[in-house]
Design a protein around this motif. Structure first.
Motif, short mmCIF file in Angstrom:
data_model
loop_
_atom_site.label_atom_id
_atom_site.label_comp_id
_atom_site.label_asym_id
_atom_site.label_seq_id
_atom_site.Cartn_x
_atom_site.Cartn_y
_atom_site.Cartn_z
N ALA A 164 0.84 -1.20 0.00
CA ALA A 164 0.00 0.00 0.00
C ALA A 164 0.87 1.25 0.00
O ALA A 164 0.59 2.22 -0.72
N SER A 165 1.92 1.22 0.79
CA SER A 165 2.83 2.36 0.86
C SER A 165 3.48 2.61 -0.50
O SER A 165 3.58 3.76 -0.96
N SER A 166 3.90 1.55 -1.17
CA SER A 166 4.58 1.70 -2.46
C SER A 166 3.64 2.24 -3.54
O SER A 166 4.08 2.87 -4.49
N LEU A 167 2.33 1.98 -3.38
CA LEU A 167 1.35 2.45 -4.35
C LEU A 167 0.97 3.91 -4.13
O LEU A 167 0.31 4.51 -4.97
N GLY A 168 1.33 4.47 -2.98
CA GLY A 168 1.03 5.87 -2.71
C GLY A 168 -0.16 6.11 -1.80
O GLY A 168 -0.64 7.24 -1.69
N VAL A 169 -0.64 5.06 -1.12
CA VAL A 169 -1.71 5.22 -0.13
C VAL A 169 -1.17 6.07 1.02
O VAL A 169 -0.04 5.87 1.47
#
Length: 248
Positions: A55-60
């Motif tokens: 999720a962090s890598s996706l920009g959430v």
């Protein structure tokens, strides 16, 4: 910009800022394999790191996980005790990974009712990651939507009683700021709710905050929920028409 995964093309310009997740199905996952329920909770805990980093890598911006509800105290003592120990195990192992990914830990819930050791380790993780500037990993622990609204109502009523507030001043923003999620500021309301295991209810989770949240109910049991499943759910979210009661 887009990121094509299998048949799903995710727009990086429309990533939900706040995703809330009900991590359901740990017990059923264990039962299917002939394991005790607690082994499912342990496997589910291990999956938290995987999904949080994705999720962090996706920009959430915020990932809120419904880790323990106010109703979960009604489960067998052995299971409750194990669930109270999970944060100790989780943060004891995964804080370095959270630090490496610039993830900040927060907690939403009535933590004063949680055992001291559990409360201490949650607070330690919050303190250790407080300077991180990436995604907020928010654990809803000993949280219930009704108890959240109840404590906010009491807080507002007490301010009126002490003449710090007039009835006419009560509005949406004032109530939102009195809720336990106020530490998330403008990101308090989830854009997307994902519940695993096939159950189609929100189980007393963020009742005020989810007034216009998009909801996806997956049949997948939480320990089997993968980064590809998260990307697929975000793809589904991006193909929803969010009008917030208005007409475009």
């Amino acid at each position: 910009m887009s990121d094509e995964i299998d048949n799903y093309e995710i727009s990086t310009d429309n990533i939900p800022k706040h995703i809330a997740m009900i991590m359901d199905g740990n017990g059923r996952w264990a039962k299917k394999r002939g394991f005790p329920r607690v082994s499912g909770h342990k496997e589910g805990m291990n999956n938290v790191k995987t999904i949080a980093i994705e999720a962090s890598s996706l920009g959430v911006k915020v990932l809120t996980l419904y880790a323990f509800s106010t109703e979960n105290w009604g489960r067998p003592n052995t299971e409750v005790n194990f669930l109270m120990k999970l944060p100790i195990d989780f943060f004891g192992v995964f804080v370095p990974d959270l630090m490496a990914n610039n993830i900040k830990v927060l907690a939403t819930g009535i933590l004063e009712d949680v055992p001291q050791k559990t409360r201490d380790v949650i607070q330690k993780a919050i303190d250790e990651t407080k300077d991180n500037t990436g995604m907020v990993l928010n654990f809803a622990f000993n949280y219930g939507g009704r108890s959240d609204i109840l404590q906010a109502t009491k807080k507002i009523a007490n301010d009126i009683k002490n003449e710090k507030l007039n009835v006419e001043e009560i509005d949406d923003d004032l109530i939102s700021n009195a809720l336990l999620t106020s530490n998330l500021n403008e990101l308090a309301d989830p854009d997307l709710l994902i519940r695993t295991s096939g159950e189609t209810r929100i189980s007393n989770f963020m009742l005020w905050q989810m007034a216009y949240t998009e909801m996806i109910f997956d049949d997948i049991l939480w320990p089997d929920y993968s980064p590809d499943n998260l990307r697929e759910d975000i793809y589904k979210y991006q193909n929803r028409d969010r009008r917030f009661g208005k007409i475009k």
